[in-house]
Scaffold this active site. Sequence first.
Site, PDB file in Angstrom:
ATOM      1  N   GLU A   1      -0.297  -9.021  -0.937  1.00  0.00           N
ATOM      2  CA  GLU A   1      -0.867  -8.424   0.283  1.00  0.00           C
ATOM      3  C   GLU A   1      -2.073  -7.553  -0.085  1.00  0.00           C
ATOM      4  O   GLU A   1      -2.143  -6.356   0.216  1.00  0.00           O
ATOM      5  CB  GLU A   1       0.166  -7.610   1.076  1.00  0.00           C
ATOM      6  CG  GLU A   1      -0.260  -7.331   2.513  1.00  0.00           C
ATOM      7  CD  GLU A   1       0.745  -6.505   3.306  1.00  0.00           C
ATOM      8  OE1 GLU A   1       0.707  -5.274   3.270  1.00  0.00           O
ATOM      9  OE2 GLU A   1       1.600  -7.128   3.956  1.00  0.00           O
TER      10      GLU A   1
ATOM     11  N   HIS B   1       6.568   5.714  12.417  1.00  0.00           N
ATOM     12  CA  HIS B   1       6.835   6.438  11.162  1.00  0.00           C
ATOM     13  C   HIS B   1       5.594   6.923  10.428  1.00  0.00           C
ATOM     14  O   HIS B   1       5.707   7.704   9.482  1.00  0.00           O
ATOM     15  CB  HIS B   1       7.649   5.560  10.202  1.00  0.00           C
ATOM     16  CG  HIS B   1       6.844   4.449   9.581  1.00  0.00           C
ATOM     17  ND1 HIS B   1       6.031   4.647   8.496  1.00  0.00           N
ATOM     18  CD2 HIS B   1       6.707   3.154   9.907  1.00  0.00           C
ATOM     19  CE1 HIS B   1       5.444   3.498   8.182  1.00  0.00           C
ATOM     20  NE2 HIS B   1       5.827   2.582   9.033  1.00  0.00           N
TER      21      HIS B   1
ATOM     22  N   ARG C   1       2.691   8.661   8.550  1.00  0.00           N
ATOM     23  CA  ARG C   1       2.504  10.077   8.209  1.00  0.00           C
ATOM     24  C   ARG C   1       1.451  10.749   9.094  1.00  0.00           C
ATOM     25  O   ARG C   1       1.611  11.891   9.512  1.00  0.00           O
ATOM     26  CB  ARG C   1       2.087  10.204   6.734  1.00  0.00           C
ATOM     27  CG  ARG C   1       3.241  10.484   5.782  1.00  0.00           C
ATOM     28  CD  ARG C   1       2.735  10.642   4.353  1.00  0.00           C
ATOM     29  NE  ARG C   1       3.715  11.299   3.494  1.00  0.00           N
ATOM     30  CZ  ARG C   1       4.835  10.752   3.060  1.00  0.00           C
ATOM     31  NH1 ARG C   1       5.157   9.525   3.420  1.00  0.00           N
ATOM     32  NH2 ARG C   1       5.650  11.426   2.264  1.00  0.00           N
TER      33      ARG C   1
ATOM     34  N   HIS D   1      13.350   5.778  12.468  1.00  0.00           N
ATOM     35  CA  HIS D   1      13.144   5.896  11.012  1.00  0.00           C
ATOM     36  C   HIS D   1      13.946   7.080  10.477  1.00  0.00           C
ATOM     37  O   HIS D   1      14.154   8.060  11.181  1.00  0.00           O
ATOM     38  CB  HIS D   1      11.644   6.095  10.769  1.00  0.00           C
ATOM     39  CG  HIS D   1      11.221   5.966   9.330  1.00  0.00           C
ATOM     40  ND1 HIS D   1      11.488   6.914   8.384  1.00  0.00           N
ATOM     41  CD2 HIS D   1      10.535   4.988   8.691  1.00  0.00           C
ATOM     42  CE1 HIS D   1      10.988   6.537   7.213  1.00  0.00           C
ATOM     43  NE2 HIS D   1      10.403   5.361   7.374  1.00  0.00           N
TER      44      HIS D   1
ATOM     45  N   ASP E   1       0.787  -1.236   0.000  1.00  0.00           N
ATOM     46  CA  ASP E   1       0.000   0.000   0.000  1.00  0.00           C
ATOM     47  C   ASP E   1       0.815   1.280   0.000  1.00  0.00           C
ATOM     48  O   ASP E   1       0.359   2.316   0.445  1.00  0.00           O
ATOM     49  CB  ASP E   1      -0.921  -0.005   1.225  1.00  0.00           C
ATOM     50  CG  ASP E   1      -0.153  -0.266   2.513  1.00  0.00           C
ATOM     51  OD1 ASP E   1       1.072  -0.044   2.524  1.00  0.00           O
ATOM     52  OD2 ASP E   1      -0.782  -0.694   3.500  1.00  0.00           O
TER      53      ASP E   1
ATOM     54  N   GLU F   1      -2.072   5.173   2.782  1.00  0.00           N
ATOM     55  CA  GLU F   1      -2.036   3.736   2.462  1.00  0.00           C
ATOM     56  C   GLU F   1      -3.411   3.143   2.160  1.00  0.00           C
ATOM     57  O   GLU F   1      -3.543   2.281   1.289  1.00  0.00           O
ATOM     58  CB  GLU F   1      -1.361   2.965   3.601  1.00  0.00           C
ATOM     59  CG  GLU F   1       0.138   3.201   3.728  1.00  0.00           C
ATOM     60  CD  GLU F   1       0.495   4.469   4.476  1.00  0.00           C
ATOM     61  OE1 GLU F   1      -0.423   5.152   4.990  1.00  0.00           O
ATOM     62  OE2 GLU F   1       1.690   4.812   4.544  1.00  0.00           O
TER      63      GLU F   1
HETATM   64  C1  UD1 Z   1       6.777   5.004   3.331  1.00  0.00           C
HETATM   65  C2  UD1 Z   1       5.382   4.630   2.838  1.00  0.00           C
HETATM   66  C3  UD1 Z   1       4.609   3.920   3.941  1.00  0.00           C
HETATM   67  C4  UD1 Z   1       5.404   2.758   4.515  1.00  0.00           C
HETATM   68  C5  UD1 Z   1       6.782   3.253   4.940  1.00  0.00           C
HETATM   69  C6  UD1 Z   1       7.646   2.108   5.424  1.00  0.00           C
HETATM   70  C7  UD1 Z   1       4.223   6.107   1.257  1.00  0.00           C
HETATM   71  C8  UD1 Z   1       3.538   7.396   1.051  1.00  0.00           C
HETATM   72  N1  UD1 Z   1       4.666   5.857   2.490  1.00  0.00           N
HETATM   73  O1  UD1 Z   1       6.614   5.960   4.379  1.00  0.00           O
HETATM   74  O2  UD1 Z   1       3.389   3.442   3.412  1.00  0.00           O
HETATM   75  O3  UD1 Z   1       4.717   2.252   5.623  1.00  0.00           O
HETATM   76  O4  UD1 Z   1       7.441   3.850   3.817  1.00  0.00           O
HETATM   77  O5  UD1 Z   1       8.763   2.557   6.132  1.00  0.00           O
HETATM   78  O6  UD1 Z   1       4.398   5.356   0.329  1.00  0.00           O
HETATM   79  N2  UD1 Z   1      14.335   8.421   4.290  1.00  0.00           N
HETATM   80  C9  UD1 Z   1      15.705   8.317   4.213  1.00  0.00           C
HETATM   81  N3  UD1 Z   1      16.262   7.113   3.873  1.00  0.00           N
HETATM   82  C10 UD1 Z   1      15.523   6.011   3.630  1.00  0.00           C
HETATM   83  C11 UD1 Z   1      14.117   6.108   3.731  1.00  0.00           C
HETATM   84  C12 UD1 Z   1      13.536   7.337   4.049  1.00  0.00           C
HETATM   85  O7  UD1 Z   1      16.415   9.290   4.421  1.00  0.00           O
HETATM   86  O8  UD1 Z   1      16.073   4.964   3.320  1.00  0.00           O
HETATM   87  C13 UD1 Z   1      13.712   9.741   4.649  1.00  0.00           C
HETATM   88  C14 UD1 Z   1      13.714  10.708   3.466  1.00  0.00           C
HETATM   89  O9  UD1 Z   1      13.955  12.003   3.959  1.00  0.00           O
HETATM   90  C15 UD1 Z   1      12.277  10.621   2.959  1.00  0.00           C
HETATM   91  C16 UD1 Z   1      11.527  10.401   4.263  1.00  0.00           C
HETATM   92  O10 UD1 Z   1      12.353   9.537   5.022  1.00  0.00           O
HETATM   93  O11 UD1 Z   1      11.864  11.792   2.275  1.00  0.00           O
HETATM   94  C17 UD1 Z   1      10.139   9.815   4.127  1.00  0.00           C
HETATM   95  O12 UD1 Z   1      10.127   8.684   3.270  1.00  0.00           O
HETATM   96  P1  UD1 Z   1       8.748   8.273   2.535  1.00  0.00           P
HETATM   97  O13 UD1 Z   1       8.970   7.037   1.747  1.00  0.00           O
HETATM   98  O14 UD1 Z   1       8.179   9.448   1.815  1.00  0.00           O
HETATM   99  O15 UD1 Z   1       7.759   8.027   3.752  1.00  0.00           O
HETATM  100  P2  UD1 Z   1       7.774   6.910   4.868  1.00  0.00           P
HETATM  101  O16 UD1 Z   1       7.253   7.521   6.110  1.00  0.00           O
HETATM  102  O17 UD1 Z   1       9.074   6.229   4.880  1.00  0.00           O
HETATM  103  N1  UDP Z   2      12.283  -3.243  10.303  1.00  0.00           N
HETATM  104  C1  UDP Z   2      13.654  -3.333  10.071  1.00  0.00           C
HETATM  105  N2  UDP Z   2      14.500  -2.496  10.755  1.00  0.00           N
HETATM  106  C2  UDP Z   2      14.054  -1.585  11.648  1.00  0.00           C
HETATM  107  C3  UDP Z   2      12.645  -1.471  11.857  1.00  0.00           C
HETATM  108  C4  UDP Z   2      11.793  -2.313  11.152  1.00  0.00           C
HETATM  109  O1  UDP Z   2      14.103  -4.165   9.285  1.00  0.00           O
HETATM  110  O2  UDP Z   2      14.868  -0.872  12.258  1.00  0.00           O
HETATM  111  C5  UDP Z   2      11.379  -4.137   9.537  1.00  0.00           C
HETATM  112  C6  UDP Z   2      10.299  -4.851  10.323  1.00  0.00           C
HETATM  113  O3  UDP Z   2      10.757  -6.093  10.810  1.00  0.00           O
HETATM  114  C7  UDP Z   2       9.186  -5.024   9.302  1.00  0.00           C
HETATM  115  C8  UDP Z   2       9.375  -3.829   8.394  1.00  0.00           C
HETATM  116  O4  UDP Z   2      10.667  -3.317   8.636  1.00  0.00           O
HETATM  117  O5  UDP Z   2       9.368  -6.177   8.506  1.00  0.00           O
HETATM  118  C9  UDP Z   2       8.329  -2.789   8.699  1.00  0.00           C
HETATM  119  O6  UDP Z   2       8.651  -1.624   8.067  1.00  0.00           O
HETATM  120  P1  UDP Z   2       7.952  -0.249   8.434  1.00  0.00           P
HETATM  121  O7  UDP Z   2       7.507  -0.275   9.846  1.00  0.00           O
HETATM  122  O8  UDP Z   2       8.894   0.804   8.012  1.00  0.00           O
HETATM  123  O9  UDP Z   2       6.727  -0.197   7.421  1.00  0.00           O
HETATM  124  P2  UDP Z   2       5.222  -0.743   7.452  1.00  0.00           P
HETATM  125  O10 UDP Z   2       5.248  -2.201   7.702  1.00  0.00           O
HETATM  126  O11 UDP Z   2       4.498   0.035   8.499  1.00  0.00           O
HETATM  127  O12 UDP Z   2       4.719  -0.396   6.091  1.00  0.00           O
END
Ligand code: UD1
Ligand code: UDP
Length: 387
Positions: A121, A212, A214, A245, A99, A135
């Site tokens: 999923e 994490h 939003r 995160h 999602d 999501e």
């Molecule tokens: C995204 C997904 C969310 C998912 C989550 C898993 C969307 C809109 N959101 O949210 O559904 O649950 O990933 O973690 O698709 N960043 C880094 N390095 C990384 C990853 C992220 O620096 O490897 C920082 C960046 O500044 C980025 C910010 O995190 O802009 C947010 O990342 P983003 O993918 O937009 O949102 P998430 O909250 O990670």
């Molecule tokens: N996870 C990880 N390292 C971390 C925190 C989470 O590998 O420091 C794994 C966790 O086991 C799970 C996945 O990341 O499989 C969940 O990711 P996240 O919570 O970012 O996203 P969501 O599942 O809410 O989309």
Amino acid sequence: MEKIKVMTVFGTRPEAIKMAPVILELARHANEIEQVVAVTAQHRDMLDQVLHLFDIHPDYDLDIMASGQTLFDITTKALKGLDGILAKEKPDIVLVHGDTTTTFVGALASYYHQTAVGHVEAGLRTQDKYSPFPEEMNRKLTGAIADLHFAPTATAAKNLMNEGIKEDRIFITGNTVIDALHQTIHKNFKFENELLNSIDYEKRRVVLVTTHRRENLGAPMRHIYQALRELTEEFADIEIVFPVHRNPKVREVVQEELGGMERVHLIDPLDYEPFANLMSRAYLILTDSGGVQEEAPALGKPVLVLRDSTERPEAAEAGTVRLVGTDKDVVFQAARELLTDERKYREMSGAVNPYGDGESARRIIEAILYHAGRRHERPDTFRPCVS
Ligand code: UD1
Ligand code: UDP
């Protein structure tokens, strides 16, 4: 016979963890399937950690991530990037997962190319379009486009049928996250992180935290962290381990509320292997994550879910997960109860497996082959064992 061309599209950490077993299973069918892996890299280092662990080498990497990216940034960059890849590769089917915005855009781009879509999923719903945001809408829109729906549970399949999806397009496969977990937990796992190695898991109670979402950014997260502060002050035997995160909007508030506190360990996101093994040693988990809600029950770990709604009711029904929202006092009291009342703790810590049996990726590939006319029978249906 010509091979079926299957392209996987994903971009974030959880998609990668849950797609990895599918990619490994596709590779085992190299005689009948050609696979292409395309990542948007909506996440960068958090994605790369997973690619490295499962030894996945994408054929395409759009490298779209930017600090502070908006939904518009992700959507437009990924859509444009995928157009070129789809035009070149012309896959028979594209698999997307879950999602995220990458998921929805992967489905949309495939639709524009009139390419079939398989949704891994599929069918999770809260029925509240702003929770989780974005999501809930991402998965609904992906479901509207998809041709094959791989629902992890019977509840998810029912949600899809309620939206008019034909039953013969739905396969109840279990969740691939449990396949990944099976491949990752080791009894004598040694952490590379010295702090995690040095904790005496018998004497100290580890409270593992991730946040994490939003919709939790800002005040709700601040309230969660204030509850953690109070817990640390009240319980001298707990160690809070919080892999934070990479989102700067998360990191800033975490630092403001919890920076420098004794027994609160703010660390970088862990690789999946140490994270999963840390979950298995934790006493209690507080999270707003989707994936963690699926993994922790399999490990018998009580989870307090820092959200107002969940699309994963199965573990709550089994009693190992409790929805507590983000109110400071409610979070504090719920955690306090589990840290003081042993009977309550035991009630919540029975290992249950409503989400999978480690065979989900096999069922997904069998379903694709069945749909393509390469198998005579539908794959078996995942049924959780009742404990
Ligand atoms: C995204 C997904 C969310 C998912 C989550 C898993 C969307 C809109 N959101 O949210 O559904 O649950 O990933 O973690 O698709 N960043 C880094 N390095 C990384 C990853 C992220 O620096 O490897 C920082 C960046 O500044 C980025 C910010 O995190 O802009 C947010 O990342 P983003 O993918 O937009 O949102 P998430 O909250 O990670
Ligand atoms: N996870 C990880 N390292 C971390 C925190 C989470 O590998 O420091 C794994 C966790 O086991 C799970 C996945 O990341 O499989 C969940 O990711 P996240 O919570 O970012 O996203 P969501 O599942 O809410 O989309």
